[in-house]
Design an enzyme around this catalytic site. Structure first.
Site, PDB file in Angstrom:
ATOM      1  N   GLY A   1      51.846 -66.926  28.214  1.00 29.44           N
ATOM      2  CA  GLY A   1      51.310 -68.362  27.848  1.00 29.44           C
ATOM      3  C   GLY A   1      52.419 -69.291  27.734  1.00 29.44           C
ATOM      4  O   GLY A   1      53.529 -69.004  27.885  1.00 29.44           O
TER       5      GLY A   1
ATOM      6  N   ARG B   1      39.663 -81.631  12.390  1.00 30.51           N
ATOM      7  CA  ARG B   1      38.836 -80.716  12.675  1.00 30.51           C
ATOM      8  C   ARG B   1      37.996 -79.899  11.797  1.00 30.51           C
ATOM      9  O   ARG B   1      36.871 -79.983  11.868  1.00 30.51           O
ATOM     10  CB  ARG B   1      39.603 -79.562  13.644  1.00 30.51           C
ATOM     11  CG  ARG B   1      40.334 -80.270  15.154  1.00 30.51           C
ATOM     12  CD  ARG B   1      40.865 -79.276  15.794  1.00 30.51           C
ATOM     13  NE  ARG B   1      41.216 -79.876  16.839  1.00 30.51           N
ATOM     14  CZ  ARG B   1      42.168 -79.485  18.046  1.00 30.51           C
ATOM     15  NH1 ARG B   1      42.441 -78.377  17.797  1.00 30.51           N
ATOM     16  NH2 ARG B   1      42.387 -79.893  18.975  1.00 30.51           N
TER      17      ARG B   1
ATOM     18  N   HIS C   1      37.514 -71.915  17.808  1.00 29.62           N
ATOM     19  CA  HIS C   1      38.349 -72.369  18.921  1.00 29.62           C
ATOM     20  C   HIS C   1      39.942 -71.674  18.722  1.00 29.62           C
ATOM     21  O   HIS C   1      40.716 -71.637  19.603  1.00 29.62           O
ATOM     22  CB  HIS C   1      38.734 -74.075  18.593  1.00 29.62           C
ATOM     23  CG  HIS C   1      39.743 -74.773  19.791  1.00 29.62           C
ATOM     24  ND1 HIS C   1      39.392 -74.551  21.084  1.00 29.62           N
ATOM     25  CD2 HIS C   1      40.565 -75.491  19.647  1.00 29.62           C
ATOM     26  CE1 HIS C   1      40.223 -75.392  21.564  1.00 29.62           C
ATOM     27  NE2 HIS C   1      41.029 -75.764  20.487  1.00 29.62           N
TER      28      HIS C   1
END
Lengths: 637, 247
Positions: A42, A330, A401
């Site tokens: 990644g 968030r 998430h």
């Protein structure tokens, strides 16, 4: 065990420069004698592998995907933060540092966060040079937008596909090195274990997902860039294959796991539509730049949204947090959504949803402008729900998430096991108890492009690297254990699929260790998880063999580790008798329902040491000191 | 709704494959296509049968892992949509659905619907990048880039590397994939230094991998889940000719 974070002395502004100046170097001719294994491709892994190869190290990169470009960084939508201050709106390295420490609810290590803010500007430069097509204004200069938890515009973006473009940039840099022969890329290879020799990380065990072959690979250092563990909840915005196995296996080999209970619940995801649901889809936080979040004022209001007049709507984020409004961080936005739904004011089937409404923005800016900004997100929403968000408000609900916790690392990003480095979401280091939007991409690339290339040299320069081979007793034993485990998964031949166990575990975690946690609930989870794990090893059904592409076996192997890891997470959540960031314990809240921290007792990193399956882990504490930021109650009002 | 699926089953790269029929009942219109296959697979595993292997990961249409030919169309009937984002409301009760892997000699079948797309990576490794080491870069705003150029670069860079273009093409050509990368970097000042060698080396590798050539069917653009335009193929051809003439 005494945890030493190895933070350099001196004022925070000079720590990183001083550390670079003080670090020993490896002679260019000697670099190729050092072999580094990078697990994961990644943002963090690909950028690290490419950069280390550019420096001359002998690099091997591993991914369980068919291509390095498939890593889940690719799905990040909104953007990447950097303290460029191109907008002339008062941004600075200091402000990004401060916002990040505050956003993390004062549970991050100051020195790491300051370095992150410092190198953020170089990331943008590097990515532009690679040809990342960031959004630009008509004058040709880079464009910015705002994200939650900040009052400046410092987020760079490439439409709604920023993660994709940054990952493709890193993938291309990696591909260049593969073409040059400096990186050996191993696709479809999943890490099964870490090999530790004489107390140092010296290799990994992998399973080839096509042939089933299990083998060891030896090296001088191992870098884990294997992402987060959000899929312990089964339903999350993570990709289906994301798992905890690499970091959990390292934990079982002696690496400490930091703050596993810190998980991020993202406020704007598409609500669950049925029992068959396989994953949840995020709607980028950037939508909150123009979308307004509301629910009906009265509970049980079943009118369609267009029939509810302004006077009957509660724009609860704007009401409760007037200075940040819809761009509240968030954790706060998620809890607020949960509160209004718990009050019975949620919308949509089951009442688990709130509106994200673009009607005002469309009126103000026109549909064309909204389409240019968020077109692909609106299309995705319509494909999934069958509703047109230009005409009816989106319905959203919080979902798992990101995980702020991860393997404990020092300032050099090295774990307590010498030679084991951990980058990106896989480590615990920079986001404290809550990550701000557009900071994950920043951290992944900071770690890979600009931190590890400096710190790994300091480790190698210490010397003492005897040759170890795959014939060593430790490597052979790790291979034997991995083989035995695969055989065991295949031999149970019970009645339940790995997916059914994964769903059940996820439900326990979401109900008892999710957005709101209680002592009683967590204790209940500590009873239910071991029971489920026992059933897993008794009644699992995996068809096929271990010598072929067997996706059910891959899943079973990952779920087996989640079954143990879940207990560690709950243990951490239970011990932390305070609320901070994404960790909300109902017992610890202010009168108006905000998180109530306990800095006297809990201003530390909880780093857990493995003692055996089902045995309580040992807690080690890294005390957090705040010399530059004043510990305050986080307020976005 | 109740459906009858005809799915390509192939145990391994050298095994012979065939279409097998399966009935799937009580499918919700809100399910994604892959969730419908999940239901089938759970059922198959429960019966002790081998589940259908298919690639997938993000299920958000961006990782490029998934891909299967649904009723003759790569990624299925909905335009600009990967099969993971295709939802069952596009089908109706009683439908028969044919599901096959990408078919191209450069993409050998690994198992069932999974194919090996490593050829794409090898093409990128030949030049699909800007040769800039970490740390070389000047300030990101030092070179202004016209918004139209940046937008065109982004249009091409949106490619997810799924391979639908190859599966759609009667020649199994990879020209849309290769042109998207060449077009992305050729649109930007950063890509100019290696523009010629990139076009030449990537096209030669594409040929070496056994992909066919473009004969202007434009099936690739129609199948592309990101709607990448065949205009980039024309641009690539021009760059390739330029590079070849320069030697």
């Amino acid at each position: 065990m005494k945890l030493n974070a190895n933070i350099p002395d001196g004022p925070i502004q000079q720590k990183w420069d001083k550390h670079i100046a003080d670090s020993k170097l490896v002679n260019p001719a000697n670099k190729r004698k050092f072999t580094v294994l990078v697990v994961g491709t990644g943002l963090a892994g690909a950028s690290a592998a490419a950069t280390l190869a550019e420096l001359g190290y002998n690099v091997h990169a591993y991914t369980y995907h068919d291509s390095a470009r498939r890593a889940h960084s690719i799905a990040a939508q909104g953007g990447i933060n950097a303290a460029k201050n191109y907008q002339n709106d008062g941004d600075s390295v200091w402000r990004l540092f401060y916002d990040t420490v505050k956003g993390g609810d004062f549970r991050a290590r100051e020195a790491n966060v300051y370095r992150l803010a410092q190198v953020s500007t170089s990331i943008i430069d590097q990515c532009v040079a690679q040809g990342v097509p960031f959004a630009r204004e008509y004058g040709g200069y880079l464009s910015n937008r705002s994200f939650g938890g900040a009052q400046v515009s410092r987020t760079f973006y490439a439409r709604g596909q920023t993660g994709q473009q940054l990952l493709i940039g890193a993938y291309q840099a990696l591909s260049r090195q593969v073409g040059l022969g400096t990186v050996t890329l191993h696709t479809k290879k999943e890490m099964m274990d870490l090999v530790v020799v004489n107390g140092k990380a010296r290799g990994i065990v992998t399973r080839d997902l096509k042939s089933g072959e299990i083998e060891s690979h030896m090296a001088d250092a191992v870098i884990l860039a294997t992402g987060g563990y959000g899929n312990v909840f089964y339903l999350s915005t993570n990709a289906k294959a994301c798992n905890v196995t690499a970091t959990y296996r390292a934990y079982k080999k002696g690496a400490l796991f930091g703050n596993p209970c810190y998980t991020q619940i993202h406020p704007t995801c598409i609500p669950v539509s049925g029992d068959y649901q396989s994953k949840l889809t995020l709607m980028s936080e950037s939508l909150r730049n123009d979308g307004r979040i509301w629910v009906p004022k009265q509970k049980g209001d079943t009118r369609t949204p267009d029939q509810i007049p302004e006077s009957d709507r509660d724009y609860y984020l704007e009401r409760k947090y007037p200075s940040y409004g819809n761009l509240s961080p968030r954790d706060i936005a998620s809890r607020a959504a949960k509160q209004v739904c718990d009050e019975g004011r949620g919308v949509g089937p089951g009442g688990l949803g709130v509106y994200l409404d673009f009607a005002d923005a469309i009126k103000r800016l026109g549909q064309a402008k909204i389409e240019e900004r968020y077109g692909n997100l609106f299309e995705m929403y319509e494909r999934i729900t069958g509703e047109n968000p230009y005409e009816v408000p989106m319905r959203i609900y919080p979902a798992v998430h990101y995980t702020m916790g991860g393997l404990w690392v020092d300032y050099n990003l090295m774990s307590n096991l010498p030679g084991l480095f951990v980058l990106g979401e896989a480590n615990f280091s920079d986001h404290g108890a809550n990550r701000l939007g557009a900071s994950a991409l920043m951290q992944g690339l900071a770690d890979g492009y600009f931190v590890i290339p400096y710190t790994i040299g300091g480790y190698f320069a210490q010397g003492g690297f005897d040759k170890v081979s795959s014939d060593s007793a430790e490597a052979k034993q790790a291979v034997a254990e991995a083989t035995e485990r695969v055989n065991k998964l295949l031999s149970i031949k019970g009645k339940r699929t790995p997916a059914s166990f994964h769903r059940e575990l996820g439900k326990i975690m979401w109900d008892l260790c999710g957005m709101a946690r209680t002592e009683a609930g967590l204790k209940e989870a500590l009873v239910r998880i071991p029971k489920l794990r026992e059933e897993f090893w008794r009644d699992l059904l995996v068809p096929g063999s271990g010598e072929e592409l067997n996706q059910t076996l891959e899943h079973a192997n990952r779920v087996a580790d989640f079954m143990e890891f879940a207990e560690l997470m709950v243990t951490d959540a239970l011990h932390r008798n305070e609320s901070c960031g994404g960790h909300f314990r109902e017992e610890y809240q202010t009168e108006d329902g905000e998180a109530l921290r306990n800095d006297e007792e809990f201003a530390y990193v909880a780093a857990w040491e493995y003692n055996g399956v089902g045995v309580a882990p040992t807690l080690h504490k890294e005390e957090l000191t705040f010399d530059n930021v004043h510990l305050a109650t986080r307020s976005y009002k | 709704m109740n459906l009858r699926l005809h799915i390509w089953r192939q145990a391994g790269p050298s095994a012979e494959g065939s279409l097998k029929a399966y009935d799937v009942n009580n499918v919700s219109e809100h399910m994604s296509f892959l969730e419908m296959l999940d239901v089938l697979n759970e059922d198959l595993i429960g019966k002790g049968e081998s589940p259908v292997a298919f690639d997938h990961d993000c299920r958000e249409g961006i990782c490029g892992s998934c891909g299967m030919v649904v009723n003759g169309v790569p990624h299925g009937p909905e335009r600009k949509t990967t099969v993971c984002q295709l939802h069952m409301r596009k089908f109706k009760d009683g439908d028969e659905i044919y599901i096959e892997p990408w078919r191209a000699s450069a993409f050998p079948v690994t198992r069932d619907l999974v194919v090996d797309r490593a050829a794409f990576d090898r093409i990128i490794q030949k030049g699909g990048f800007v040769s800039v080491n970490t740390g070389n870069a000047q300030d990101g705003n030092a070179i202004p880039i016209a918004k139209t150029d940046a937008d065109r670069a982004m249009d091409a860079a949106a490619c997810i590397g799924c391979g639908a273009c190859v599966a759609a093409c009667p020649n199994a050509s990879a020209m849309l994939f290769v042109a998207a990368k060449i077009g992305h970097l050729a649109a930007l000042p950063q890509g100019q230094a290696e523009r010629d060698s990139r076009a030449r080396d990537m096209v030669l590798q594409m040929d070496a991998e056994g992909f066919g050539s473009c004969t202007n069917h434009y099936e690739c653009e129609a199948a592309c889940p990101k709607g990448i335009s065949v205009e980039f193929i024309a641009r690539m051809n021009r760059d390739f000719v330029n590079a070849s003439l320069k030697g």
